[in-house]
Scaffold this active site. Structure first.
Site: not given
Ligand code: BES
Ligand code: MN
Ligand code: MN
Length: 497
Positions: A262, A267, A274, A285, A344, A346, A348
Protein backbone atom coordinates in the site's frame (compact mmCIF):
# COMPACT_ATOMS: atom_id res chain seq x y z
CA UNK A 1 14.87 12.31 -2.16
CA UNK A 2 16.89 12.84 1.00
CA UNK A 3 18.91 9.72 1.60
CA UNK A 4 20.54 9.07 4.93
CA UNK A 5 24.18 8.23 4.65
CA UNK A 6 25.00 4.99 6.42
CA UNK A 7 28.26 4.33 8.25
CA UNK A 8 30.91 2.27 6.48
CA UNK A 9 30.86 -1.25 7.92
CA UNK A 10 33.78 -3.64 8.25
CA UNK A 11 34.12 -7.08 9.73
CA UNK A 12 37.21 -7.73 11.82
CA UNK A 13 38.61 -10.26 14.26
CA UNK A 14 40.14 -7.47 16.34
CA UNK A 15 39.25 -3.97 17.53
CA UNK A 16 40.83 -1.46 15.14
CA UNK A 17 43.26 1.16 16.47
CA UNK A 18 41.01 3.85 15.06
CA UNK A 19 37.96 2.92 17.19
CA UNK A 20 36.67 5.80 19.33
CA UNK A 21 34.10 3.58 21.02
CA UNK A 22 34.10 -0.12 21.86
CA UNK A 23 30.75 -1.74 22.62
CA UNK A 24 30.85 -4.84 24.81
CA UNK A 25 28.03 -6.79 26.48
CA UNK A 26 27.00 -7.47 30.05
CA UNK A 27 25.28 -10.85 30.13
CA UNK A 28 23.72 -13.04 32.76
CA UNK A 29 25.15 -16.51 33.26
CA UNK A 30 23.93 -18.78 36.06
CA UNK A 31 22.61 -15.85 38.06
CA UNK A 32 25.70 -13.66 37.87
CA UNK A 33 26.89 -10.94 35.54
CA UNK A 34 29.63 -11.51 33.02
CA UNK A 35 31.19 -9.03 30.65
CA UNK A 36 31.45 -10.52 27.16
CA UNK A 37 33.31 -9.48 24.03
CA UNK A 38 36.24 -7.76 25.78
CA UNK A 39 39.43 -8.46 23.81
CA UNK A 40 42.43 -9.52 25.92
CA UNK A 41 44.58 -6.53 24.97
CA UNK A 42 41.78 -4.12 25.92
CA UNK A 43 41.42 -5.83 29.31
CA UNK A 44 45.18 -5.72 29.90
CA UNK A 45 45.44 -2.05 28.99
CA UNK A 46 42.50 -1.22 31.26
CA UNK A 47 43.93 -3.08 34.25
CA UNK A 48 47.32 -1.47 33.68
CA UNK A 49 45.77 2.00 33.64
CA UNK A 50 43.22 1.66 36.46
CA UNK A 51 44.29 -1.29 38.57
CA UNK A 52 40.83 -2.92 38.44
CA UNK A 53 39.37 -5.50 36.08
CA UNK A 54 37.03 -4.00 33.50
CA UNK A 55 34.09 -6.07 34.73
CA UNK A 56 34.43 -4.69 38.27
CA UNK A 57 34.68 -1.15 36.97
CA UNK A 58 31.62 -1.63 34.78
CA UNK A 59 29.59 -3.05 37.66
CA UNK A 60 30.66 -0.22 39.96
CA UNK A 61 29.21 2.18 37.39
CA UNK A 62 25.92 0.27 37.32
CA UNK A 63 26.34 -1.99 34.29
CA UNK A 64 23.75 -4.78 34.39
CA UNK A 65 22.75 -7.66 32.11
CA UNK A 66 19.28 -6.11 31.96
CA UNK A 67 18.43 -5.14 28.37
CA UNK A 68 18.25 -1.37 28.01
CA UNK A 69 21.08 -0.58 30.45
CA UNK A 70 24.01 1.23 28.90
CA UNK A 71 27.08 2.31 30.86
CA UNK A 72 30.05 4.22 29.44
CA UNK A 73 33.55 3.75 30.87
CA UNK A 74 35.89 6.62 30.07
CA UNK A 75 39.09 5.83 28.21
CA UNK A 76 40.41 5.46 24.74
CA UNK A 77 38.53 3.83 23.22
CA UNK A 78 35.48 4.76 25.28
CA UNK A 79 33.98 1.48 26.44
CA UNK A 80 30.20 1.07 26.36
CA UNK A 81 28.81 -1.90 28.30
CA UNK A 82 25.29 -2.78 27.18
CA UNK A 83 22.84 -5.16 28.85
CA UNK A 84 22.45 -8.35 26.79
CA UNK A 85 20.14 -10.46 28.93
CA UNK A 86 20.85 -14.19 29.11
CA UNK A 87 24.32 -15.16 27.89
CA UNK A 88 22.77 -17.66 25.47
CA UNK A 89 21.75 -14.87 23.11
CA UNK A 90 19.16 -14.78 20.33
CA UNK A 91 19.62 -12.59 17.23
CA UNK A 92 16.98 -10.18 18.52
CA UNK A 93 18.77 -9.77 21.88
CA UNK A 94 21.97 -8.67 20.15
CA UNK A 95 20.06 -6.57 17.60
CA UNK A 96 18.52 -4.56 20.42
CA UNK A 97 21.70 -4.35 22.47
CA UNK A 98 23.86 -3.29 19.53
CA UNK A 99 21.24 -0.75 18.44
CA UNK A 100 20.87 0.74 21.92
CA UNK A 101 24.62 0.93 22.44
CA UNK A 102 25.32 2.57 19.08
CA UNK A 103 22.53 5.07 19.66
CA UNK A 104 24.00 5.89 23.08
CA UNK A 105 27.45 6.30 21.52
CA UNK A 106 25.99 8.63 18.90
CA UNK A 107 24.53 10.81 21.65
CA UNK A 108 28.00 11.12 23.19
CA UNK A 109 29.59 12.08 19.87
CA UNK A 110 29.13 15.85 20.16
CA UNK A 111 30.56 17.39 17.02
CA UNK A 112 32.71 14.39 16.19
CA UNK A 113 32.02 11.60 13.73
CA UNK A 114 32.78 8.40 15.58
CA UNK A 115 34.26 5.09 14.66
CA UNK A 116 32.44 2.44 16.69
CA UNK A 117 33.48 -1.17 17.19
CA UNK A 118 30.86 -3.65 18.40
CA UNK A 119 32.17 -6.76 20.13
CA UNK A 120 29.44 -8.98 21.56
CA UNK A 121 31.07 -12.39 21.26
CA UNK A 122 28.91 -13.33 18.28
CA UNK A 123 29.74 -16.69 16.71
CA UNK A 124 26.71 -18.08 14.83
CA UNK A 125 26.00 -16.40 11.47
CA UNK A 126 22.47 -15.35 12.47
CA UNK A 127 23.81 -13.72 15.64
CA UNK A 128 26.56 -11.90 13.70
CA UNK A 129 23.87 -10.74 11.27
CA UNK A 130 21.81 -9.58 14.22
CA UNK A 131 24.68 -7.52 15.67
CA UNK A 132 25.30 -5.94 12.27
CA UNK A 133 21.63 -5.13 11.68
CA UNK A 134 21.16 -3.70 15.16
CA UNK A 135 24.30 -1.55 14.99
CA UNK A 136 23.45 -0.09 11.58
CA UNK A 137 19.79 0.44 12.41
CA UNK A 138 20.79 2.13 15.68
CA UNK A 139 23.15 4.44 13.78
CA UNK A 140 20.38 5.59 11.43
CA UNK A 141 19.44 9.24 11.43
CA UNK A 142 17.12 10.81 8.90
CA UNK A 143 18.85 13.53 6.90
CA UNK A 144 17.00 16.60 8.14
CA UNK A 145 15.94 19.06 5.44
CA UNK A 146 18.17 22.04 6.11
CA UNK A 147 20.64 24.38 4.48
CA UNK A 148 23.05 23.36 7.23
CA UNK A 149 25.08 20.26 6.42
CA UNK A 150 23.85 17.31 8.47
CA UNK A 151 26.44 15.79 10.71
CA UNK A 152 26.82 12.08 11.01
CA UNK A 153 27.51 10.92 14.56
CA UNK A 154 28.67 7.45 13.49
CA UNK A 155 30.92 7.34 10.44
CA UNK A 156 32.36 3.86 10.71
CA UNK A 157 31.24 0.60 12.28
CA UNK A 158 33.39 -2.45 12.92
CA UNK A 159 31.65 -5.70 13.75
CA UNK A 160 34.14 -7.68 15.82
CA UNK A 161 34.04 -11.47 15.51
CA UNK A 162 36.76 -13.99 14.85
CA UNK A 163 34.32 -16.67 13.72
CA UNK A 164 34.97 -18.09 10.27
CA UNK A 165 32.35 -16.78 7.90
CA UNK A 166 31.94 -13.59 9.91
CA UNK A 167 32.64 -11.39 6.89
CA UNK A 168 29.82 -13.02 4.92
CA UNK A 169 27.38 -12.75 7.81
CA UNK A 170 28.28 -9.07 8.28
CA UNK A 171 27.76 -8.38 4.57
CA UNK A 172 24.36 -10.09 4.74
CA UNK A 173 23.38 -8.04 7.77
CA UNK A 174 24.41 -4.88 5.95
CA UNK A 175 22.26 -5.79 2.93
CA UNK A 176 19.23 -6.17 5.18
CA UNK A 177 19.85 -3.08 7.33
CA UNK A 178 20.47 -0.91 4.26
CA UNK A 179 17.05 -1.91 2.94
CA UNK A 180 15.36 -1.15 6.26
CA UNK A 181 17.00 2.30 6.22
CA UNK A 182 15.87 2.85 2.65
CA UNK A 183 12.28 2.10 3.70
CA UNK A 184 12.67 4.49 6.66
CA UNK A 185 13.93 7.24 4.35
CA UNK A 186 10.95 6.79 2.04
CA UNK A 187 8.48 6.86 4.94
CA UNK A 188 10.14 9.87 6.54
CA UNK A 189 10.13 11.89 3.34
CA UNK A 190 7.33 14.46 3.56
CA UNK A 191 4.41 14.08 1.17
CA UNK A 192 5.20 17.29 -0.73
CA UNK A 193 8.51 15.70 -1.69
CA UNK A 194 7.53 12.05 -2.02
CA UNK A 195 4.33 11.59 -4.02
CA UNK A 196 3.39 8.88 -6.53
CA UNK A 197 5.43 10.27 -9.42
CA UNK A 198 8.59 11.07 -7.42
CA UNK A 199 8.34 7.81 -5.47
CA UNK A 200 8.15 5.87 -8.74
CA UNK A 201 11.07 7.86 -10.17
CA UNK A 202 13.12 7.05 -7.11
CA UNK A 203 12.36 3.34 -7.49
CA UNK A 204 13.27 3.49 -11.17
CA UNK A 205 16.62 5.04 -10.32
CA UNK A 206 17.32 2.53 -7.56
CA UNK A 207 16.30 -0.24 -9.95
CA UNK A 208 18.81 0.93 -12.51
CA UNK A 209 21.61 0.90 -9.97
CA UNK A 210 20.62 -2.59 -8.78
CA UNK A 211 19.96 -3.84 -12.32
CA UNK A 212 16.39 -4.78 -11.52
CA UNK A 213 13.53 -4.56 -13.96
CA UNK A 214 11.21 -1.66 -13.03
CA UNK A 215 7.97 -0.90 -14.84
CA UNK A 216 5.85 2.14 -13.97
CA UNK A 217 2.23 2.48 -15.04
CA UNK A 218 1.23 6.15 -15.11
CA UNK A 219 -2.35 7.45 -15.09
CA UNK A 220 -2.71 6.90 -18.83
CA UNK A 221 -1.53 3.31 -18.63
CA UNK A 222 -3.69 2.74 -15.57
CA UNK A 223 -6.75 4.02 -17.45
CA UNK A 224 -5.95 1.85 -20.43
CA UNK A 225 -5.42 -1.16 -18.20
CA UNK A 226 -8.65 -0.65 -16.26
CA UNK A 227 -7.15 -0.08 -12.81
CA UNK A 228 -10.33 1.54 -11.52
CA UNK A 229 -9.45 1.27 -7.84
CA UNK A 230 -6.09 3.04 -8.00
CA UNK A 231 -7.56 5.68 -10.31
CA UNK A 232 -10.55 6.33 -8.05
CA UNK A 233 -8.44 6.83 -4.93
CA UNK A 234 -5.80 8.87 -6.76
CA UNK A 235 -8.39 10.93 -8.60
CA UNK A 236 -8.77 13.56 -5.90
CA UNK A 237 -5.16 14.63 -6.05
CA UNK A 238 -3.37 16.90 -8.53
CA UNK A 239 -0.58 14.35 -8.24
CA UNK A 240 -1.70 11.34 -10.28
CA UNK A 241 -1.30 7.73 -9.14
CA UNK A 242 1.18 5.10 -10.25
CA UNK A 243 1.47 1.34 -10.17
CA UNK A 244 5.07 0.24 -9.91
CA UNK A 245 6.29 -3.27 -10.66
CA UNK A 246 9.78 -4.46 -9.74
CA UNK A 247 10.93 -7.89 -10.87
CA UNK A 248 13.83 -9.94 -9.59
CA UNK A 249 14.07 -13.19 -11.53
CA UNK A 250 17.31 -15.06 -10.80
CA UNK A 251 18.28 -18.22 -12.62
CA UNK A 252 17.39 -21.33 -10.64
CA UNK A 253 14.63 -19.67 -8.61
CA UNK A 254 12.96 -22.14 -6.23
CA UNK A 255 9.64 -20.29 -5.99
CA UNK A 256 7.79 -17.20 -7.09
CA UNK A 257 6.92 -14.73 -4.34
CA UNK A 258 4.63 -11.81 -5.14
CA UNK A 259 4.60 -8.80 -2.82
CA UNK A 260 1.96 -6.07 -2.88
CA UNK A 261 2.37 -2.81 -0.95
CA UNK A 262 0.00 0.00 0.00
CA UNK A 263 1.55 3.24 -1.15
CA UNK A 264 -0.75 6.07 -0.10
CA UNK A 265 1.80 8.90 -0.07
CA UNK A 266 -0.59 10.94 2.06
CA UNK A 267 -3.94 9.93 3.52
CA UNK A 268 -6.16 12.89 4.33
CA UNK A 269 -9.14 10.56 4.46
CA UNK A 270 -10.39 12.08 1.20
CA UNK A 271 -13.95 13.40 1.38
CA UNK A 272 -14.28 11.52 4.68
CA UNK A 273 -11.65 13.92 5.96
CA UNK A 274 -9.59 12.85 8.93
CA UNK A 275 -9.19 14.99 12.05
CA UNK A 276 -6.07 17.17 12.27
CA UNK A 277 -4.60 14.82 14.81
CA UNK A 278 -5.39 11.68 12.81
CA UNK A 279 -4.00 13.18 9.62
CA UNK A 280 -0.68 14.45 10.90
CA UNK A 281 1.31 11.21 10.63
CA UNK A 282 -0.27 10.06 7.38
CA UNK A 283 2.86 10.50 5.29
CA UNK A 284 3.54 7.03 6.71
CA UNK A 285 0.64 5.53 4.76
CA UNK A 286 3.01 4.29 2.05
CA UNK A 287 5.05 2.21 4.51
CA UNK A 288 3.76 -1.06 3.03
CA UNK A 289 4.98 -0.06 -0.43
CA UNK A 290 8.28 1.10 1.05
CA UNK A 291 8.71 -2.25 2.81
CA UNK A 292 8.03 -4.46 -0.22
CA UNK A 293 10.19 -2.29 -2.50
CA UNK A 294 13.10 -2.10 -0.08
CA UNK A 295 12.83 -5.86 0.52
CA UNK A 296 13.26 -6.76 -3.15
CA UNK A 297 16.44 -4.70 -3.36
CA UNK A 298 17.83 -6.56 -0.38
CA UNK A 299 16.72 -9.97 -1.71
CA UNK A 300 18.45 -9.20 -5.03
CA UNK A 301 21.63 -8.04 -3.30
CA UNK A 302 21.67 -11.28 -1.29
CA UNK A 303 21.17 -13.17 -4.57
CA UNK A 304 18.50 -15.35 -2.99
CA UNK A 305 17.21 -18.03 -5.34
CA UNK A 306 13.60 -16.92 -5.40
CA UNK A 307 11.72 -14.97 -8.03
CA UNK A 308 10.14 -11.85 -6.54
CA UNK A 309 7.57 -9.60 -8.16
CA UNK A 310 6.73 -6.44 -6.27
CA UNK A 311 3.63 -4.34 -6.89
CA UNK A 312 3.48 -0.92 -5.27
CA UNK A 313 0.12 0.85 -5.58
CA UNK A 314 0.88 4.56 -5.23
CA UNK A 315 -1.76 7.26 -4.81
CA UNK A 316 -2.48 10.35 -2.75
CA UNK A 317 -5.88 10.38 -1.00
CA UNK A 318 -7.15 13.97 -1.20
CA UNK A 319 -10.54 15.69 -1.04
CA UNK A 320 -11.34 17.80 -4.08
CA UNK A 321 -13.81 18.28 -6.91
CA UNK A 322 -12.39 15.21 -8.59
CA UNK A 323 -12.25 13.05 -5.47
CA UNK A 324 -14.15 9.76 -5.32
CA UNK A 325 -17.29 9.99 -3.26
CA UNK A 326 -18.83 7.80 -0.59
CA UNK A 327 -21.47 5.69 -2.45
CA UNK A 328 -19.53 5.79 -5.73
CA UNK A 329 -19.35 2.43 -7.50
CA UNK A 330 -15.90 1.58 -8.76
CA UNK A 331 -15.05 -1.03 -11.39
CA UNK A 332 -11.85 -2.62 -10.20
CA UNK A 333 -9.08 -4.20 -12.25
CA UNK A 334 -10.51 -7.54 -13.37
CA UNK A 335 -14.08 -6.23 -13.53
CA UNK A 336 -15.52 -6.63 -10.05
CA UNK A 337 -17.49 -3.68 -8.72
CA UNK A 338 -17.09 -2.06 -5.32
CA UNK A 339 -19.29 0.46 -3.58
CA UNK A 340 -17.14 3.00 -1.75
CA UNK A 341 -18.47 3.15 1.79
CA UNK A 342 -15.95 5.62 3.13
CA UNK A 343 -13.22 7.43 1.20
CA UNK A 344 -10.90 6.96 4.19
CA UNK A 345 -10.94 3.19 3.53
CA UNK A 346 -8.80 3.87 0.46
CA UNK A 347 -6.01 1.39 1.15
CA UNK A 348 -8.05 -1.72 0.40
CA UNK A 349 -9.27 -0.16 -2.86
CA UNK A 350 -5.79 0.41 -4.29
CA UNK A 351 -4.60 -2.92 -2.90
CA UNK A 352 -7.46 -4.78 -4.57
CA UNK A 353 -6.34 -3.71 -8.06
CA UNK A 354 -2.74 -4.65 -7.33
CA UNK A 355 -3.69 -8.02 -5.79
CA UNK A 356 -5.74 -9.02 -8.83
CA UNK A 357 -2.89 -8.03 -11.15
CA UNK A 358 -0.33 -9.87 -9.01
CA UNK A 359 -2.49 -13.00 -9.05
CA UNK A 360 -2.46 -13.09 -12.86
CA UNK A 361 1.18 -14.24 -12.71
CA UNK A 362 0.14 -17.21 -10.56
CA UNK A 363 2.76 -16.79 -7.79
CA UNK A 364 3.42 -19.58 -5.27
CA UNK A 365 2.83 -17.13 -2.44
CA UNK A 366 1.20 -13.70 -2.41
CA UNK A 367 1.93 -11.38 0.51
CA UNK A 368 0.48 -7.91 0.92
CA UNK A 369 1.76 -5.29 3.33
CA UNK A 370 -0.29 -2.25 4.33
CA UNK A 371 -0.82 0.38 7.01
CA UNK A 372 -4.43 -0.62 6.58
CA UNK A 373 -6.53 -0.05 9.67
CA UNK A 374 -6.62 1.95 12.87
CA UNK A 375 -8.57 -1.04 14.19
CA UNK A 376 -5.40 -3.13 14.07
CA UNK A 377 -3.76 -0.63 16.42
CA UNK A 378 -6.74 -0.89 18.74
CA UNK A 379 -6.46 -4.68 18.69
CA UNK A 380 -2.71 -5.19 18.98
CA UNK A 381 -1.16 -1.92 20.13
CA UNK A 382 1.51 0.15 18.47
CA UNK A 383 4.27 -2.40 18.09
CA UNK A 384 2.63 -5.61 16.91
CA UNK A 385 1.48 -6.16 13.35
CA UNK A 386 -1.61 -8.16 12.40
CA UNK A 387 -1.20 -11.21 10.21
CA UNK A 388 -4.13 -12.75 8.36
CA UNK A 389 -3.78 -15.55 5.87
CA UNK A 390 -5.53 -17.92 3.50
CA UNK A 391 -4.67 -20.83 5.81
CA UNK A 392 -2.66 -21.69 8.92
CA UNK A 393 0.17 -23.15 6.90
CA UNK A 394 0.86 -19.81 5.20
CA UNK A 395 0.45 -17.99 8.52
CA UNK A 396 3.04 -20.27 10.13
CA UNK A 397 5.45 -19.66 7.27
CA UNK A 398 5.17 -15.91 7.90
CA UNK A 399 5.36 -16.26 11.69
CA UNK A 400 8.53 -18.27 11.28
CA UNK A 401 10.16 -15.57 9.15
CA UNK A 402 8.96 -12.91 11.60
CA UNK A 403 10.47 -14.82 14.51
CA UNK A 404 13.88 -14.94 12.80
CA UNK A 405 13.74 -11.23 12.08
CA UNK A 406 12.60 -10.16 15.54
CA UNK A 407 9.51 -8.39 14.24
CA UNK A 408 6.35 -9.01 16.28
CA UNK A 409 3.30 -10.28 14.38
CA UNK A 410 0.10 -11.77 15.71
CA UNK A 411 -2.10 -14.15 13.74
CA UNK A 412 -5.69 -12.87 13.59
CA UNK A 413 -8.67 -14.77 12.20
CA UNK A 414 -10.96 -13.88 9.32
CA UNK A 415 -14.18 -15.23 10.85
CA UNK A 416 -16.82 -16.42 8.42
CA UNK A 417 -19.48 -13.97 9.58
CA UNK A 418 -17.22 -10.97 9.02
CA UNK A 419 -17.82 -11.20 5.27
CA UNK A 420 -21.46 -10.29 5.90
CA UNK A 421 -20.05 -6.78 6.32
CA UNK A 422 -19.13 -6.71 2.66
CA UNK A 423 -22.51 -7.12 0.95
CA UNK A 424 -23.71 -4.15 -1.07
CA UNK A 425 -27.11 -3.23 -2.52
CA UNK A 426 -25.52 -1.62 -5.56
CA UNK A 427 -22.27 -3.46 -6.31
CA UNK A 428 -20.52 -6.82 -5.92
CA UNK A 429 -18.98 -5.70 -2.65
CA UNK A 430 -18.90 -2.71 -0.32
CA UNK A 431 -15.51 -1.47 0.80
CA UNK A 432 -16.17 -1.39 4.50
CA UNK A 433 -18.47 -2.74 7.07
CA UNK A 434 -21.68 -1.78 8.71
CA UNK A 435 -19.93 -2.52 11.99
CA UNK A 436 -16.63 -1.03 13.08
CA UNK A 437 -15.91 -3.97 15.36
CA UNK A 438 -13.12 -6.15 14.04
CA UNK A 439 -12.20 -3.54 11.43
CA UNK A 440 -8.83 -5.16 10.70
CA UNK A 441 -10.60 -8.45 9.96
CA UNK A 442 -13.20 -6.86 7.68
CA UNK A 443 -10.40 -5.23 5.71
CA UNK A 444 -8.64 -8.59 5.42
CA UNK A 445 -11.87 -10.29 4.28
CA UNK A 446 -12.20 -7.62 1.59
CA UNK A 447 -8.62 -8.13 0.38
CA UNK A 448 -9.09 -11.91 0.34
CA UNK A 449 -11.80 -11.45 -2.28
CA UNK A 450 -9.15 -10.02 -4.60
CA UNK A 451 -6.26 -12.28 -3.63
CA UNK A 452 -8.38 -14.99 -5.20
CA UNK A 453 -9.82 -18.37 -4.34
CA UNK A 454 -7.18 -20.99 -3.61
CA UNK A 455 -4.25 -18.59 -3.67
CA UNK A 456 -1.70 -18.98 -0.87
CA UNK A 457 -1.95 -15.47 0.55
CA UNK A 458 -0.98 -13.48 3.64
CA UNK A 459 -1.95 -9.96 4.65
CA UNK A 460 0.28 -7.94 6.99
CA UNK A 461 -1.44 -4.98 8.64
CA UNK A 462 1.47 -2.80 9.82
CA UNK A 463 -0.57 0.30 10.77
CA UNK A 464 0.95 0.25 14.28
CA UNK A 465 4.62 -0.74 14.01
CA UNK A 466 5.40 1.08 10.73
CA UNK A 467 5.58 4.32 12.68
CA UNK A 468 7.16 5.22 16.01
CA UNK A 469 5.50 8.30 17.45
CA UNK A 470 7.29 7.84 20.77
CA UNK A 471 10.94 8.18 21.81
CA UNK A 472 13.57 6.10 20.02
CA UNK A 473 14.32 2.72 21.62
CA UNK A 474 17.11 0.18 20.98
CA UNK A 475 17.42 0.08 17.17
CA UNK A 476 14.08 1.79 16.47
CA UNK A 477 14.18 5.51 15.70
CA UNK A 478 11.34 8.01 15.80
CA UNK A 479 8.99 8.18 12.78
CA UNK A 480 9.42 5.53 10.05
CA UNK A 481 10.71 2.21 11.38
CA UNK A 482 11.14 0.17 8.19
CA UNK A 483 8.94 -2.53 9.72
CA UNK A 484 8.32 -5.76 7.72
CA UNK A 485 11.42 -5.47 5.51
CA UNK A 486 13.33 -7.94 7.68
CA UNK A 487 10.45 -10.42 7.79
CA UNK A 488 10.06 -10.31 4.00
CA UNK A 489 13.77 -10.93 3.45
CA UNK A 490 13.70 -13.81 5.95
CA UNK A 491 10.67 -15.23 4.13
CA UNK A 492 12.49 -15.06 0.81
CA UNK A 493 15.51 -16.74 2.39
CA UNK A 494 13.25 -19.58 3.61
CA UNK A 495 11.62 -19.94 0.19
CA UNK A 496 15.02 -20.05 -1.50
CA UNK A 497 15.83 -23.05 0.69
N1 BES B 1 -4.25 4.71 6.78
C1 BES B 1 -5.39 4.45 7.57
C2 BES B 1 -5.10 3.46 8.70
C3 BES B 1 -4.13 3.93 9.75
C4 BES B 1 -4.59 4.55 10.89
C5 BES B 1 -2.79 3.71 9.62
C6 BES B 1 -3.70 4.96 11.86
C7 BES B 1 -1.88 4.12 10.59
C8 BES B 1 -2.35 4.75 11.72
C9 BES B 1 -6.50 3.87 6.71
O1 BES B 1 -6.54 4.30 5.39
C10 BES B 1 -7.79 4.28 7.31
O2 BES B 1 -8.05 5.45 7.35
N2 BES B 1 -8.59 3.30 7.76
C11 BES B 1 -9.85 3.55 8.33
C12 BES B 1 -10.81 2.54 7.76
C13 BES B 1 -12.25 2.82 8.07
C14 BES B 1 -12.71 4.09 7.40
C15 BES B 1 -13.08 1.65 7.61
C16 BES B 1 -9.72 3.39 9.83
O3 BES B 1 -8.96 2.55 10.28
O4 BES B 1 -10.36 4.14 10.55
MN1 MN C 1 -4.72 4.90 4.61
MN1 MN D 1 -7.63 6.13 5.13
Amino acid sequence: MPVSELPAVTSSGTVPESADVLVVGMAEALGSSVLVGVPDDVERAWVKRTGTPLQEAAQALGALPKPGTVVALPGSPLIVAVGLGDVDVTPEQVRRAAGGAVRAAARLAGDRTLSVAVSLDAVEPEVIRGVTEGALLGAYTYAKASAEPTKRPVGALTIVSDASGAATAVAEGVAVAKAVCRARDWVNSPANVLYPETFADDVREAGKAARLDVEVLDEKALTKGGFGGILAVGGGSSRPPRLVRVTYAPRGAKAHLSLVGKGITFDTGGLNLKTAEGMYTMKCDMAGAAAVLAAVFSIAELKLKVKVTVWAALAENMPSGTAYRPSDVITMYGGRTVENANSDAEGRIVMADALVRAGEDDPDLLVDVATLTGACLVALGERTAGLMASDDDVADQLLDAAEQSGEPFWHLPIPEEISENLTSDVADLVSSGKSRYGGALTAAAFLREFAGEGRRWAHLDIAGPAWNGNSPRDYTPKQGTGFAVRTLVALARDLAG
